[in-house]
Scaffold this active site. Sequence first.
Site, PDB file in Angstrom:
ATOM      1  N   PRO A  85       0.803  -1.227   0.000  1.00 43.72           N
ATOM      2  CA  PRO A  85       0.000   0.000   0.000  1.00 43.72           C
ATOM      3  C   PRO A  85       0.837   1.280   0.000  1.00 43.72           C
ATOM      4  O   PRO A  85       0.417   2.283  -0.566  1.00 43.72           O
ATOM      5  CB  PRO A  85      -0.817  -0.122   1.292  1.00 43.72           C
ATOM      6  CG  PRO A  85      -0.857  -1.577   1.586  1.00 43.72           C
ATOM      7  CD  PRO A  85       0.451  -2.119   1.118  1.00 43.72           C
ATOM      8  N   TYR A  86       1.994   1.254   0.648  1.00 42.93           N
ATOM      9  CA  TYR A  86       2.821   2.466   0.733  1.00 42.93           C
ATOM     10  C   TYR A  86       3.225   2.937  -0.666  1.00 42.93           C
ATOM     11  O   TYR A  86       3.098   4.121  -0.998  1.00 42.93           O
ATOM     12  CB  TYR A  86       4.061   2.200   1.581  1.00 42.93           C
ATOM     13  CG  TYR A  86       4.945   3.414   1.762  1.00 42.93           C
ATOM     14  CD1 TYR A  86       4.625   4.391   2.705  1.00 42.93           C
ATOM     15  CD2 TYR A  86       6.085   3.607   0.979  1.00 42.93           C
ATOM     16  CE1 TYR A  86       5.417   5.522   2.870  1.00 42.93           C
ATOM     17  CE2 TYR A  86       6.877   4.729   1.134  1.00 42.93           C
ATOM     18  CZ  TYR A  86       6.540   5.682   2.083  1.00 42.93           C
ATOM     19  OH  TYR A  86       7.323   6.796   2.228  1.00 42.93           O
ATOM     20  N   THR A  87       3.711   2.006  -1.483  1.00 40.91           N
ATOM     21  CA  THR A  87       4.131   2.365  -2.832  1.00 40.91           C
ATOM     22  C   THR A  87       2.964   2.897  -3.652  1.00 40.91           C
ATOM     23  O   THR A  87       3.088   3.903  -4.362  1.00 40.91           O
ATOM     24  CB  THR A  87       4.735   1.134  -3.530  1.00 40.91           C
ATOM     25  OG1 THR A  87       5.896   0.718  -2.819  1.00 40.91           O
ATOM     26  CG2 THR A  87       5.117   1.450  -4.962  1.00 40.91           C
ATOM     27  N   SER A  90       0.293   4.371  -2.563  1.00 40.29           N
ATOM     28  CA  SER A  90      -0.092   5.702  -2.076  1.00 40.29           C
ATOM     29  C   SER A  90       0.847   6.773  -2.613  1.00 40.29           C
ATOM     30  O   SER A  90       0.413   7.888  -2.959  1.00 40.29           O
ATOM     31  CB  SER A  90      -0.099   5.727  -0.546  1.00 40.29           C
ATOM     32  OG  SER A  90       1.211   5.673  -0.007  1.00 40.29           O
ATOM     33  N   LYS A  91       2.134   6.459  -2.730  1.00 42.32           N
ATOM     34  CA  LYS A  91       3.096   7.458  -3.208  1.00 42.32           C
ATOM     35  C   LYS A  91       3.016   7.662  -4.719  1.00 42.32           C
ATOM     36  O   LYS A  91       3.261   8.766  -5.212  1.00 42.32           O
ATOM     37  CB  LYS A  91       4.517   7.061  -2.785  1.00 42.32           C
ATOM     38  CG  LYS A  91       4.733   7.095  -1.277  1.00 42.32           C
ATOM     39  CD  LYS A  91       4.337   8.442  -0.673  1.00 42.32           C
ATOM     40  CE  LYS A  91       4.545   8.513   0.818  1.00 42.32           C
ATOM     41  NZ  LYS A  91       4.138   9.825   1.399  1.00 42.32           N
TER      42      LYS A  91
END
Length: 318
Positions: free
Chosen positions: A176-178, A180-181
Amino acid sequence: MWLYLVFLLGLWNLLRLFRERQVVSHLQDKHVFITGCDSGFGNLLARQLDRRGMRVLAACLTENGAEELRSKTSDRLETVILDVTKTESVVAATQWVKERVGNRGLWGLVNNAGISISWGPSEWLTKQDYAKVLDVNLLGMIDVTLSMLPLVRKARGRVVNVSSIMGRVSFSGGGPYTISKYGVEAFSDSLRRELSYFGVKVAIIEPGSFKTAMSSSDRLLSNIKMVWDQASSEVKEIYGEDFLASNLAKLKSLDQKCNEDLSLVTDCMEHALTSCHPRTRYSAGWDAKLFYLPMSYLPTFLVDAMVYWISVKPDKAL
Protein backbone atom coordinates in the site's frame (compact mmCIF):
# COMPACT_ATOMS: atom_id res chain seq x y z
CA MET A 1 32.77 21.16 -30.76
CA TRP A 2 33.04 19.42 -27.39
CA LEU A 3 34.42 22.59 -25.80
CA TYR A 4 31.32 24.49 -26.92
CA LEU A 5 29.06 21.82 -25.43
CA VAL A 6 30.96 21.87 -22.13
CA PHE A 7 30.79 25.67 -22.09
CA LEU A 8 27.03 25.70 -22.77
CA LEU A 9 26.44 23.05 -20.10
CA GLY A 10 28.48 25.01 -17.57
CA LEU A 11 26.68 28.25 -18.46
CA TRP A 12 23.29 26.55 -18.10
CA ASN A 13 24.24 25.24 -14.64
CA LEU A 14 25.43 28.68 -13.54
CA LEU A 15 22.19 30.30 -14.69
CA ARG A 16 20.17 27.59 -12.95
CA LEU A 17 22.14 28.08 -9.74
CA PHE A 18 21.61 31.84 -9.92
CA ARG A 19 17.85 31.45 -10.44
CA GLU A 20 17.47 28.93 -7.61
CA ARG A 21 19.30 31.21 -5.16
CA GLN A 22 16.80 34.02 -5.55
CA VAL A 23 14.74 34.13 -2.36
CA VAL A 24 11.16 35.29 -1.91
CA SER A 25 10.90 38.64 -0.10
CA HIS A 26 9.20 39.29 3.26
CA LEU A 27 9.44 35.70 4.49
CA GLN A 28 8.73 36.84 8.05
CA ASP A 29 5.19 37.78 7.00
CA LYS A 30 4.38 34.46 5.34
CA HIS A 31 2.44 31.60 6.96
CA VAL A 32 3.27 27.95 6.31
CA PHE A 33 0.99 25.10 7.37
CA ILE A 34 2.74 21.73 7.86
CA THR A 35 1.06 18.39 8.59
CA GLY A 36 2.68 15.54 10.51
CA CYS A 37 4.83 17.62 12.85
CA ASP A 38 4.98 15.20 15.79
CA SER A 39 8.32 13.82 14.58
CA GLY A 40 10.50 13.25 11.55
CA PHE A 41 10.60 15.57 8.55
CA GLY A 42 7.61 17.69 9.61
CA ASN A 43 9.00 18.34 13.08
CA LEU A 44 12.43 19.33 11.77
CA LEU A 45 10.97 21.52 9.02
CA ALA A 46 8.76 23.37 11.51
CA ARG A 47 11.79 24.18 13.67
CA GLN A 48 13.89 25.08 10.63
CA LEU A 49 11.35 27.55 9.23
CA ASP A 50 10.72 28.98 12.68
CA ARG A 51 14.43 29.76 13.03
CA ARG A 52 14.24 31.51 9.67
CA GLY A 53 11.53 33.81 11.00
CA MET A 54 8.54 32.43 9.10
CA ARG A 55 5.12 32.05 10.72
CA VAL A 56 4.75 28.30 11.14
CA LEU A 57 1.37 26.66 11.70
CA ALA A 58 2.22 23.11 12.73
CA ALA A 59 -0.35 20.31 12.70
CA CYS A 60 0.32 17.42 15.07
CA LEU A 61 -1.62 14.22 15.62
CA THR A 62 -1.11 14.23 19.40
CA GLU A 63 -1.06 16.88 22.11
CA ASN A 64 2.23 15.49 23.42
CA GLY A 65 3.82 16.02 20.02
CA ALA A 66 2.48 19.57 19.88
CA GLU A 67 3.76 20.43 23.37
CA GLU A 68 7.21 19.04 22.64
CA LEU A 69 7.45 21.04 19.41
CA ARG A 70 6.34 24.28 21.09
CA SER A 71 8.99 23.80 23.77
CA LYS A 72 11.72 23.84 21.10
CA THR A 73 10.52 26.81 19.06
CA SER A 74 9.70 30.50 19.36
CA ASP A 75 6.36 32.03 20.30
CA ARG A 76 5.66 32.63 16.60
CA LEU A 77 5.03 28.94 15.99
CA GLU A 78 1.49 27.75 16.68
CA THR A 79 0.17 24.20 16.76
CA VAL A 80 -3.15 22.51 16.07
CA ILE A 81 -4.29 18.92 16.47
CA LEU A 82 -5.14 17.32 13.12
CA ASP A 83 -6.16 13.84 12.03
CA VAL A 84 -6.02 13.92 8.22
CA THR A 85 -8.29 10.87 7.98
CA LYS A 86 -11.23 12.77 9.51
CA THR A 87 -12.88 15.45 7.39
CA GLU A 88 -14.30 17.24 10.43
CA SER A 89 -10.75 17.57 11.81
CA VAL A 90 -9.53 18.93 8.46
CA VAL A 91 -12.39 21.46 8.31
CA ALA A 92 -11.67 22.63 11.87
CA ALA A 93 -7.95 23.01 11.12
CA THR A 94 -8.73 24.98 7.97
CA GLN A 95 -10.91 27.39 9.92
CA TRP A 96 -8.12 27.72 12.50
CA VAL A 97 -5.63 28.56 9.74
CA LYS A 98 -8.05 31.04 8.12
CA GLU A 99 -8.35 32.96 11.39
CA ARG A 100 -4.57 33.35 11.55
CA VAL A 101 -3.70 34.19 7.95
CA GLY A 102 -6.58 36.61 7.36
CA ASN A 103 -6.65 38.34 3.99
CA ARG A 104 -3.00 37.51 3.29
CA GLY A 105 -3.82 33.89 2.55
CA LEU A 106 -1.62 30.87 3.19
CA TRP A 107 1.79 31.06 1.55
CA GLY A 108 2.81 27.44 2.03
CA LEU A 109 1.02 24.12 2.49
CA VAL A 110 3.30 21.16 3.23
CA ASN A 111 1.56 17.78 3.08
CA ASN A 112 3.99 15.72 5.12
CA ALA A 113 1.76 13.48 7.27
CA GLY A 114 2.13 9.82 6.38
CA ILE A 115 2.34 6.28 7.69
CA SER A 116 4.39 3.28 6.63
CA ILE A 117 2.58 0.07 7.52
CA SER A 118 1.29 -3.11 5.84
CA TRP A 119 4.52 -4.15 4.14
CA GLY A 120 4.72 -7.52 2.43
CA PRO A 121 3.59 -9.41 -0.68
CA SER A 122 0.08 -8.62 -1.89
CA GLU A 123 -1.17 -12.11 -1.00
CA TRP A 124 -0.45 -11.42 2.65
CA LEU A 125 -2.59 -8.28 2.70
CA THR A 126 -6.25 -7.42 2.91
CA LYS A 127 -8.29 -4.58 1.46
CA GLN A 128 -8.28 -2.96 4.92
CA ASP A 129 -4.46 -2.92 4.92
CA TYR A 130 -4.52 -0.87 1.73
CA ALA A 131 -7.32 1.38 2.98
CA LYS A 132 -5.43 2.32 6.19
CA VAL A 133 -2.40 3.59 4.28
CA LEU A 134 -4.28 5.25 1.43
CA ASP A 135 -6.54 7.00 3.93
CA VAL A 136 -3.56 8.87 5.40
CA ASN A 137 -0.94 9.08 2.66
CA LEU A 138 -3.22 9.89 -0.27
CA LEU A 139 -6.86 10.58 0.60
CA GLY A 140 -5.91 12.54 3.74
CA MET A 141 -3.45 14.62 1.74
CA ILE A 142 -6.09 15.30 -0.92
CA ASP A 143 -8.66 16.29 1.71
CA VAL A 144 -6.25 18.76 3.36
CA THR A 145 -5.19 20.20 0.00
CA LEU A 146 -8.71 20.74 -1.29
CA SER A 147 -9.72 22.38 1.98
CA MET A 148 -6.71 24.73 2.06
CA LEU A 149 -6.51 25.59 -1.65
CA PRO A 150 -8.60 28.80 -1.50
CA LEU A 151 -6.18 30.16 1.11
CA VAL A 152 -3.11 29.14 -0.91
CA ARG A 153 -4.55 30.59 -4.12
CA LYS A 154 -5.24 33.89 -2.37
CA ALA A 155 -1.55 34.17 -1.46
CA ARG A 156 -0.37 32.82 -4.85
CA GLY A 157 1.64 30.48 -2.69
CA ARG A 158 3.14 27.00 -2.69
CA VAL A 159 1.98 23.43 -2.20
CA VAL A 160 4.70 20.95 -1.22
CA ASN A 161 3.73 17.27 -1.27
CA VAL A 162 5.99 14.65 0.29
CA SER A 163 6.14 11.58 -1.91
CA SER A 164 8.95 9.02 -1.95
CA ILE A 165 11.35 7.53 -4.42
CA MET A 166 9.00 4.54 -4.15
CA GLY A 167 6.50 6.71 -5.97
CA ARG A 168 8.76 6.26 -8.99
CA VAL A 169 10.04 2.68 -8.60
CA SER A 170 7.90 -0.10 -7.15
CA PHE A 171 9.67 -2.97 -5.40
CA SER A 172 8.34 -6.35 -4.32
CA GLY A 173 6.52 -6.06 -1.01
CA GLY A 174 6.07 -2.30 -1.32
CA GLY A 175 2.36 -2.85 -0.91
CA PRO A 176 0.00 0.00 0.00
CA TYR A 177 2.82 2.47 0.73
CA THR A 178 4.13 2.37 -2.83
CA ILE A 179 0.64 2.69 -4.29
CA SER A 180 -0.09 5.70 -2.08
CA LYS A 181 3.10 7.46 -3.21
CA TYR A 182 2.38 6.81 -6.88
CA GLY A 183 -0.97 8.48 -6.18
CA VAL A 184 0.76 11.48 -4.58
CA GLU A 185 2.88 11.89 -7.72
CA ALA A 186 -0.16 11.80 -10.01
CA PHE A 187 -2.23 14.18 -7.86
CA SER A 188 0.67 16.62 -7.57
CA ASP A 189 1.30 16.68 -11.32
CA SER A 190 -2.37 17.34 -12.03
CA LEU A 191 -2.54 20.01 -9.31
CA ARG A 192 0.58 21.79 -10.56
CA ARG A 193 -0.80 22.14 -14.07
CA GLU A 194 -4.21 23.32 -12.87
CA LEU A 195 -2.88 25.89 -10.40
CA SER A 196 -0.23 27.36 -12.69
CA TYR A 197 -2.95 29.67 -14.08
CA PHE A 198 -3.25 31.24 -10.60
CA GLY A 199 0.46 31.63 -9.89
CA VAL A 200 0.53 28.75 -7.40
CA LYS A 201 3.56 26.45 -7.58
CA VAL A 202 3.44 22.76 -6.62
CA ALA A 203 6.59 20.81 -5.70
CA ILE A 204 7.12 17.11 -4.99
CA ILE A 205 9.71 15.88 -2.48
CA GLU A 206 11.04 12.37 -3.20
CA PRO A 207 13.21 11.19 -0.29
CA GLY A 208 15.35 8.09 -0.54
CA SER A 209 15.99 5.91 2.53
CA PHE A 210 16.00 7.99 5.73
CA LYS A 211 15.82 6.91 9.35
CA THR A 212 12.67 8.28 10.95
CA ALA A 213 10.26 7.05 13.60
CA MET A 214 7.91 5.94 10.82
CA SER A 215 10.57 3.86 9.07
CA SER A 216 12.31 2.41 12.15
CA SER A 217 13.30 -1.23 11.70
CA ASP A 218 11.55 -2.31 14.91
CA ARG A 219 8.23 -0.89 13.72
CA LEU A 220 8.55 -2.35 10.23
CA LEU A 221 9.65 -5.76 11.53
CA SER A 222 6.69 -5.84 13.89
CA ASN A 223 4.36 -4.84 11.07
CA ILE A 224 5.63 -7.50 8.67
CA LYS A 225 5.20 -10.18 11.33
CA MET A 226 1.64 -8.96 11.96
CA VAL A 227 0.83 -9.11 8.25
CA TRP A 228 2.38 -12.60 8.05
CA ASP A 229 0.25 -13.79 10.95
CA GLN A 230 -2.95 -12.74 9.20
CA ALA A 231 -2.06 -14.59 5.99
CA SER A 232 -3.84 -17.86 5.23
CA SER A 233 -2.19 -21.21 5.96
CA GLU A 234 -1.97 -21.89 2.21
CA VAL A 235 -0.08 -18.64 1.59
CA LYS A 236 2.27 -19.34 4.49
CA GLU A 237 3.05 -22.77 3.09
CA ILE A 238 3.78 -21.37 -0.39
CA TYR A 239 6.04 -18.55 0.80
CA GLY A 240 7.59 -20.42 3.71
CA GLU A 241 9.23 -19.41 6.97
CA ASP A 242 12.60 -19.03 5.27
CA PHE A 243 11.15 -16.32 3.01
CA LEU A 244 9.89 -14.43 6.05
CA ALA A 245 13.19 -14.80 7.91
CA SER A 246 15.22 -13.69 4.87
CA ASN A 247 13.07 -10.61 4.39
CA LEU A 248 13.36 -9.67 8.06
CA ALA A 249 17.14 -10.00 7.88
CA LYS A 250 17.22 -7.93 4.68
CA LEU A 251 15.12 -5.23 6.30
CA LYS A 252 17.48 -5.01 9.27
CA SER A 253 20.41 -4.65 6.89
CA LEU A 254 18.69 -1.88 4.91
CA ASP A 255 17.82 -0.03 8.11
CA GLN A 256 21.52 0.25 8.98
CA LYS A 257 22.13 1.97 5.65
CA CYS A 258 19.36 4.57 6.08
CA ASN A 259 20.52 8.17 6.15
CA GLU A 260 20.11 9.85 9.53
CA ASP A 261 20.54 13.41 8.21
CA LEU A 262 16.91 14.47 7.81
CA SER A 263 17.99 18.00 6.89
CA LEU A 264 18.74 16.73 3.37
CA VAL A 265 14.96 16.41 2.98
CA THR A 266 13.89 19.49 4.94
CA ASP A 267 16.36 21.66 3.02
CA CYS A 268 14.55 20.63 -0.16
CA MET A 269 11.21 21.53 1.45
CA GLU A 270 12.55 24.89 2.58
CA HIS A 271 13.87 25.67 -0.88
CA ALA A 272 10.49 24.80 -2.42
CA LEU A 273 8.84 27.28 -0.04
CA THR A 274 11.35 30.14 -0.14
CA SER A 275 12.92 30.15 -3.61
CA CYS A 276 11.53 32.43 -6.30
CA HIS A 277 12.05 29.58 -8.75
CA PRO A 278 11.42 26.25 -6.95
CA ARG A 279 11.95 22.95 -8.70
CA THR A 280 9.11 20.69 -9.71
CA ARG A 281 10.72 17.66 -8.05
CA TYR A 282 13.38 17.26 -5.38
CA SER A 283 15.23 13.97 -4.96
CA ALA A 284 16.74 13.87 -1.47
CA GLY A 285 19.61 11.53 -0.59
CA TRP A 286 22.39 10.02 -2.68
CA ASP A 287 20.57 6.70 -3.03
CA ALA A 288 17.65 8.56 -4.63
CA LYS A 289 19.88 10.57 -6.97
CA LEU A 290 22.33 7.86 -8.03
CA PHE A 291 20.26 4.67 -7.91
CA TYR A 292 16.48 4.99 -7.68
CA LEU A 293 16.04 8.02 -9.93
CA PRO A 294 18.18 6.64 -12.80
CA MET A 295 16.48 3.28 -12.33
CA SER A 296 13.07 4.89 -12.86
CA TYR A 297 14.10 5.90 -16.39
CA LEU A 298 15.24 2.42 -17.45
CA PRO A 299 13.08 0.21 -19.68
CA THR A 300 10.53 -1.73 -17.67
CA PHE A 301 11.97 -5.14 -18.56
CA LEU A 302 15.36 -4.12 -17.14
CA VAL A 303 13.82 -2.85 -13.91
CA ASP A 304 11.80 -6.07 -13.60
CA ALA A 305 14.95 -8.13 -14.06
CA MET A 306 16.89 -6.11 -11.47
CA VAL A 307 14.11 -6.38 -8.91
CA TYR A 308 13.77 -10.12 -9.59
CA TRP A 309 17.43 -10.85 -8.96
CA ILE A 310 17.82 -8.71 -5.84
CA SER A 311 14.58 -9.88 -4.22
CA VAL A 312 14.17 -12.77 -1.80
CA LYS A 313 12.33 -15.64 -3.53
CA PRO A 314 9.41 -17.59 -1.99
CA ASP A 315 10.26 -21.14 -0.98
CA LYS A 316 8.11 -22.65 -3.71
CA ALA A 317 8.91 -20.17 -6.45
CA LEU A 318 9.65 -21.49 -9.93
